[in-house]
Design an enzyme around this catalytic site. Sequence first.
Site, PDB file in Angstrom:
ATOM      1  N   LYS A   1      -5.893   4.873   7.192  1.00 26.13           N
ATOM      2  CA  LYS A   1      -6.743   4.274   6.156  1.00 26.13           C
ATOM      3  C   LYS A   1      -8.202   4.151   6.582  1.00 26.13           C
ATOM      4  O   LYS A   1      -9.090   4.158   5.768  1.00 26.13           O
ATOM      5  CB  LYS A   1      -6.215   2.898   5.832  1.00 26.13           C
ATOM      6  CG  LYS A   1      -5.062   2.985   4.901  1.00 26.13           C
ATOM      7  CD  LYS A   1      -4.559   1.615   4.582  1.00 26.13           C
ATOM      8  CE  LYS A   1      -3.208   1.755   3.948  1.00 26.13           C
ATOM      9  NZ  LYS A   1      -2.373   0.623   4.057  1.00 26.13           N
TER      10      LYS A   1
HETATM   11  N1  GLU Z   1       3.890  -0.456   1.777  1.00 22.52           N
HETATM   12  C1  GLU Z   1       4.399   0.533   2.682  1.00 22.52           C
HETATM   13  C2  GLU Z   1       3.254   1.381   3.183  1.00 22.52           C
HETATM   14  O1  GLU Z   1       2.212   1.406   2.546  1.00 22.52           O
HETATM   15  C3  GLU Z   1       5.374   1.409   1.956  1.00 22.52           C
HETATM   16  C4  GLU Z   1       6.557   1.685   2.693  1.00 22.52           C
HETATM   17  C5  GLU Z   1       7.678   2.248   1.834  1.00 22.52           C
HETATM   18  O2  GLU Z   1       7.442   3.122   0.991  1.00 22.52           O
HETATM   19  O3  GLU Z   1       8.784   1.782   2.030  1.00 22.52           O
HETATM   20  O4  GLU Z   1       3.382   1.988   4.218  1.00 22.52           O
END
Ligand code: GLU
Length: 299
Positions: A269
Site C-alpha cells: 500500500k
Molecule cells: N482485509 C483483508 C486484506 O485487505 C482481506 C483478507 C481476505 O480477503 O480474507 O488483506
Amino acid sequence: MDGGRVMIPAVQTPYSPFGYRGRLAPSPTGWLHLGHAGTFLRAWQRARVGGGQLILRNEDLDPARCHSEFVTGFLEDLGWLGLDWDEGPDIGGPYGPYSQSQRSSLYREAFERLRSGGFLYPCRCSRKDILDALHAPHEGTDEPVYPGTCRPERVAPDYRGSRPEVAWRFHVKDGQRVRFVDGGCGPQEFVAGVEFGDFVVWRSEGVPSYQLACVVDDVAMRITEVVRGRDLLSSTARQLLLYGALGEVAPAFFHCRLVTDEKGVRLAKRQDALSLRTLRERGRNPADIRRELDAIPAP
Ligand code: GLU
C-alpha cells in the site's frame, strides 16, 4: 483441548444450491493499489460470470490503522475501476452491518464458543517477547510461529480470573496437516506447528483477530467462495481450523497471483505511485487497467 476435536470441515463448492456469493474485503488502512485491483477484479469476475452475488465488506477492525477517508477511498476507487456489488456498507443488505467495527457482538459470541469449547488459552506475551524467543528470523510471515511460552499442558475450557488485557490463542495440534484444494493454486498442505503456530484469535486490545472476524463474517454472510491473494494461503489453513472448531462448513477458496512491480516485488500500500487514486488523477482509463490486469495469467 481434546486432541480429536479439531476436524477439518467440509469445503463447499463455489456454486451451492443457494447460488454463488463472493466478497470483496478491503481494509481501510491505505489507498488501494494495482495489487488490490487485480484481486478484486478476479473476485468480481468470478461472481459475475455465473450470475452470482458480490458482497463488499469493510474490514475496519483495527482502530489504530483504519481511517474513514480510506473507506470513502475504496468505495470511489472500486466504482471507478468499474466494479459493482450487491450488498455493502454504502447500500446495506440482508446480512449487514457490512463494517467489521459494527459486528463485535458476533465476534464475541464466536470467541466465547471457542473458549468454552476448550480451544483457546490466554497469552501474555508481547510481539517482542515472541520474536526474542524465536531462534530463526521470521520475516515475511504475518504472525510468527508462537514459541509456546504461555501454552498450557492442557487447555481448560474456561479461564476465569484471567486479566482482560491478555490475548487468546488457538491451541493447534503440532504436526496436524491441514489440507485443502484451492480453486486457483490446486492442492495445498500446511503443517501446524511448522508453517503456523498457536495463532491469536482475540487480541489484547479487546478486538478479534483477522482470522476470527473473517471466518465469522464469511459464515454469517453466506459466502460460498473466498477469492483473495496467494499471500493468505496459510491464513486459510488457520481459518479452516476455526471453521472446524466452530462446527461450520467452510466456503471454497481461490487464491490469486499477486501483482508485482517490474522487479518482481509485491506491491504494498505504501507504494503510492501505483495507487488507483494516482492512476485516476493521471487520467488513466480504467478499462485499460482492467485489460492489463486481465492479461496476468490466472490464478
Ligand atoms: N482485509 C483483508 C486484506 O485487505 C482481506 C483478507 C481476505 O480477503 O480474507 O488483506
